[in-house]
Design a protein around this motif. Structure first.
Motif, PDB file in Angstrom:
ATOM      1  N   GLU A  22       5.861 -22.537 -39.807  1.00 17.38           N
ATOM      2  CA  GLU A  22       6.315 -22.426 -41.191  1.00 17.38           C
ATOM      3  C   GLU A  22       6.737 -21.004 -41.553  1.00 17.38           C
ATOM      4  N   ASN A  23       6.375 -20.026 -40.740  1.00 21.27           N
ATOM      5  CA  ASN A  23       6.770 -18.640 -41.017  1.00 21.27           C
ATOM      6  C   ASN A  23       8.279 -18.505 -40.907  1.00 21.27           C
ATOM      7  N   PRO A  24       8.868 -17.558 -41.637  1.00 17.60           N
ATOM      8  CA  PRO A  24      10.312 -17.329 -41.508  1.00 17.60           C
ATOM      9  C   PRO A  24      10.668 -16.929 -40.076  1.00 17.60           C
ATOM     10  N   SER A  25      11.900 -17.189 -39.687  1.00 13.07           N
ATOM     11  CA  SER A  25      12.354 -16.822 -38.342  1.00 13.07           C
ATOM     12  C   SER A  25      12.575 -15.320 -38.265  1.00 13.07           C
ATOM     13  N   PRO A  26      12.337 -14.698 -37.120  1.00 15.01           N
ATOM     14  CA  PRO A  26      11.786 -15.301 -35.908  1.00 15.01           C
ATOM     15  C   PRO A  26      10.279 -15.442 -36.052  1.00 15.01           C
ATOM     16  N   ASN A  27       9.763 -16.634 -35.824  1.00 12.38           N
ATOM     17  CA  ASN A  27       8.331 -16.858 -36.033  1.00 12.38           C
ATOM     18  C   ASN A  27       7.538 -16.954 -34.731  1.00 12.38           C
ATOM     19  N   ASN A  28       8.197 -16.814 -33.600  1.00 13.16           N
ATOM     20  CA  ASN A  28       7.461 -16.913 -32.338  1.00 13.16           C
ATOM     21  C   ASN A  28       7.767 -15.737 -31.407  1.00 13.16           C
ATOM     22  N   GLU A  29       8.234 -14.631 -31.975  1.00  7.55           N
ATOM     23  CA  GLU A  29       8.529 -13.452 -31.161  1.00  7.55           C
ATOM     24  C   GLU A  29       7.608 -12.311 -31.567  1.00  7.55           C
ATOM     25  N   TRP A  30       7.432 -11.377 -30.656  1.00 10.89           N
ATOM     26  CA  TRP A  30       6.571 -10.230 -30.899  1.00 10.89           C
ATOM     27  C   TRP A  30       7.292  -8.961 -30.485  1.00 10.89           C
ATOM     28  N   ILE A  31       7.002  -7.876 -31.170  1.00 12.08           N
ATOM     29  CA  ILE A  31       7.492  -6.564 -30.784  1.00 12.08           C
ATOM     30  C   ILE A  31       6.398  -5.957 -29.909  1.00 12.08           C
ATOM     31  N   LEU A  32       6.674  -5.848 -28.616  1.00 13.35           N
ATOM     32  CA  LEU A  32       5.679  -5.358 -27.674  1.00 13.35           C
ATOM     33  C   LEU A  32       5.882  -3.861 -27.457  1.00 13.35           C
ATOM     34  N   ARG A  33       4.830  -3.133 -27.608  1.00 14.85           N
ATOM     35  CA  ARG A  33       4.881  -1.690 -27.455  1.00 14.85           C
ATOM     36  C   ARG A  33       4.128  -1.293 -26.183  1.00 14.85           C
ATOM     37  N   SER A  34       4.241  -0.043 -25.795  1.00 15.50           N
ATOM     38  CA  SER A  34       3.544   0.408 -24.598  1.00 15.50           C
ATOM     39  C   SER A  34       2.036   0.307 -24.795  1.00 15.50           C
ATOM     40  N   LYS A  35       1.298   0.347 -23.697  1.00 16.38           N
ATOM     41  CA  LYS A  35      -0.158   0.174 -23.804  1.00 16.38           C
ATOM     42  C   LYS A  35      -0.768   1.228 -24.707  1.00 16.38           C
ATOM     43  N   ASN A  36      -1.955   0.940 -25.167  1.00 12.46           N
ATOM     44  CA  ASN A  36      -2.674   1.774 -26.131  1.00 12.46           C
ATOM     45  C   ASN A  36      -1.930   1.860 -27.459  1.00 12.46           C
ATOM     46  N   SER A  37      -1.222   0.801 -27.803  1.00  8.55           N
ATOM     47  CA  SER A  37      -0.480   0.763 -29.053  1.00  8.55           C
ATOM     48  C   SER A  37      -0.624  -0.626 -29.659  1.00  8.55           C
TER      49      SER A  37
END
Length: 81
Positions: A22-37
């Motif tokens: 039900e979340n607005p699009s994009p609702n199944n993506e993530w912004i992946l950052r480098s480790k320790n973030s």
């Protein structure tokens, strides 16, 4: 998003974060950052969005905490959110 590791007495455990369909699009993506973030849900992303002062934006997420082995969790079943 699955976050896992060894915590108490080196026993594996973790959590799964699932965005609602039900979340607005994009609702199944993530912004992946480098480790320790921090890892962030992609909505609204890098583009500005209009935020109403009258109508709220409601974002829903399911957090599943698990112990031991993640293979006992069926992702198809839990994504019915």
């Amino acid at each position: 998003m699955v976050i896992s590791g060894s915590f108490n007495n080196n026993k594996k455990s973790g959590l799964i974060i699932i965005a609602s369909k039900e979340n607005p699009s994009p609702n199944n993506e993530w912004i992946l950052r480098s480790k320790n973030s921090m890892q962030n849900a992609a909505y609204p992303g890098q583009k500005p969005i209009y935020v109403s002062t009258e109508d709220p934006i409601v974002l829903k997420y399911r957090i599943i905490i698990y112990k031991n082995d993640i293979s006992t969790i069926n992702p198809t079943t839990i994504y019915q959110y």
